[in-house]
Scaffold this active site. Structure first.
Site, PDB file in Angstrom:
ATOM      1  N   CYS A   3       0.224 -13.499 -14.572  1.00 54.66           N
ATOM      2  CA  CYS A   3      -0.539 -14.061 -13.463  1.00 54.66           C
ATOM      3  C   CYS A   3       0.286 -15.108 -12.709  1.00 54.66           C
ATOM      4  CB  CYS A   3      -1.786 -14.709 -14.055  1.00 54.66           C
ATOM      5  SG  CYS A   3      -2.915 -15.358 -12.840  1.00 54.66           S
TER       6      CYS A   3
ATOM      7  N   CYS B  41       0.703 -11.883  -6.306  1.00 47.64           N
ATOM      8  CA  CYS B  41      -0.471 -11.824  -7.191  1.00 47.64           C
ATOM      9  C   CYS B  41      -0.394 -10.460  -7.847  1.00 47.64           C
ATOM     10  CB  CYS B  41      -1.765 -11.967  -6.395  1.00 47.64           C
ATOM     11  SG  CYS B  41      -3.246 -11.595  -7.372  1.00 47.64           S
TER      12      CYS B  41
END
Ligand code: DGL
Length: 268
Positions: A75, A185
Site C-alpha cells: 500500500c 495506489c
C-alpha cells in the site's frame, strides 16, 4: 537460515496489493507469500495518520505471528509512514514508493504525473523521495477519494471506474501534459486497460514490479540464493482478509496469479 523463514509477507489496505503478488509470482514462482488485505477498513487513503498506523500495526503483528522474513508494504498510503512503522518491527519493511522513486529519478523524465490517494498526495512523500534523488524532476499529483473503493467493490461498477479515471487524467493534464504517470495506489493498475484507453500515448508506471524486485533483492541480501535456483518454498499464496473474499477470488483471474492459493476471511 531455515527455508520456513523465507516466507514473504505482503500487506495492503485491501485487494490492491494483489498487483504486487502477481509481480512477485512472475519473478519467483516458488515464492511462499502470506497476504493480509484489510478490506473491512479500506480505504485507508481517506483516514487520519494515527488510524492508519494502528490498523497497519495490527496487520504487521499478524505477520510477526506468521514468522515472515520481511513484509512488502504494497500500500502506497501505508508506505508514506514507513519511517514511523519500521522501528516497531524486527523484520524489514519494504516500501513500494522507494523503488518507484529510484526508477523515476534515474530516468530522463523531467515532469512526471502521480495518481494516488488523497493521503499519499498530501504527504508529499513521492515528491520528497524523487526530488531528493533528482531535483530536476517536477511531480504533478492528483489525489482520488473514490478509485480505490471502486476497485475494491464486490460488484465492479465499470461505468463509475471509467468516469473516475477519465476525470483524474483530465485534472492531471490541466496541470501539465505529462507523458509519464505513476499509478501510486496499488488498486489502480487493476484497471490499467481503462487508463490506457483514455491516455493511449502515456507511459504508466506501475510500482508493483519494482517493489517485487526490491523484495527479492532484500531476501537475497539476507542469505537466500534465489538467483541460483534455490527454492524458498513450494510456491504458495495464503490470503487473509478482514473483509469479503469475492474480489480477491475475481482478481486471481484478472491478474493471472498462478500460485496455488487459499483465501480466508480472518479477524486480525
Ligand atoms: N492501495 C492503497 C494504496 O496503495 C490505497 C487504497 C486505500 O485508500 O486504502 O495507497
Amino acid at each position: 537460515m531455515s527455508v520456513e523463514s523465507a516466507k514473504i509477507g505482503v500487506i495492503d489496505s485491501g485487494v490492491g496489493g494483489m498487483t504486487v503478488v502477481a509481480a512477485l509470482a512472475r519473478l519467483l514462482p516458488s515464492a511462499e507469500v502470506i497476504y493480509f488485505g484489510d478490506s473491512a477498513n479500506v480505504p485507508y487513503g481517506n483516514r487520519a495518520e494515527a488510524e492508519i498506523i494502528d490498523l497497519t500495526c495490527a496487520m504487521l503483528d499478524f505477520m510477526r505471528e506468521k514468522g515472515v522474513a520481511l513484509v512488502g508494504i504494497a500500500c502506497n498510503t501505508i508506505s508514506t509512514l514507513i519511517d514511523k512503522l519500521q522501528p516497531k518491527y524486527e523484520f524489514p519493511l519494504i516500501s513500494i514508493i522507494e523503488p518507484a522513486a529510484n526508477y523515476v529519478a534515474a530516468s530522463t523524465m523531467r515532469h512526471v504525473g502521480l495518481l494516488a490517494t488523497e493521503f499519499t498526495v498530501r504527504t508529499g512523500h513521492y515528491q520528497k523521495l524523487i526530488r531528493a534523488r533528482n531535483d530536476s524532476i517536477t511531480v504533478h499529483a492528483v489525489g482520488s477519494k473514490h478509485l480505490a473503493a471502486l476497485m475494491e467493490a464486490e460488484r465492479y461498477d465499470e461505468a463509475a471506474v471509467d468516469a473516475e479515471i477519465s476525470s483524474l487524467l483530465a485534472a492531471l493534464s490541466r496541470d501539465y501534459p505529462v507523458k509519464d504517470i505513476i499509478l501510486g495506489c496499488t488498486h489502480y493498475p487493476i484497471a490499467i486497460d481503462v487508463f490506457r484507453k483514455w491516455a493511449p500515448d502515456v507511459h504508466f508506471i506501475d510500482p508493483a514490479a519494482l517493489q517485487a524486485k526490491a523484495i527479492l533483492e532484500k531476501l537475497e541480501s539476507r542469505g537466500f540464493a534465489l538467483g541460483r535456483g534455490a527454492v524458498v518454498g513450494g510456491g504458495s499464496l495464503s490470503v487473509y482478509t478482514s473483509g469479503g473474499t469475492a474480489t480477491f477470488e475475481r482478481l486471481l483471474g484478472v491478474l493471472k496469479i498462478a500460485l496455488p492459493c487459499t483465501i480466508r476471511a480472518a479477524g486480525k
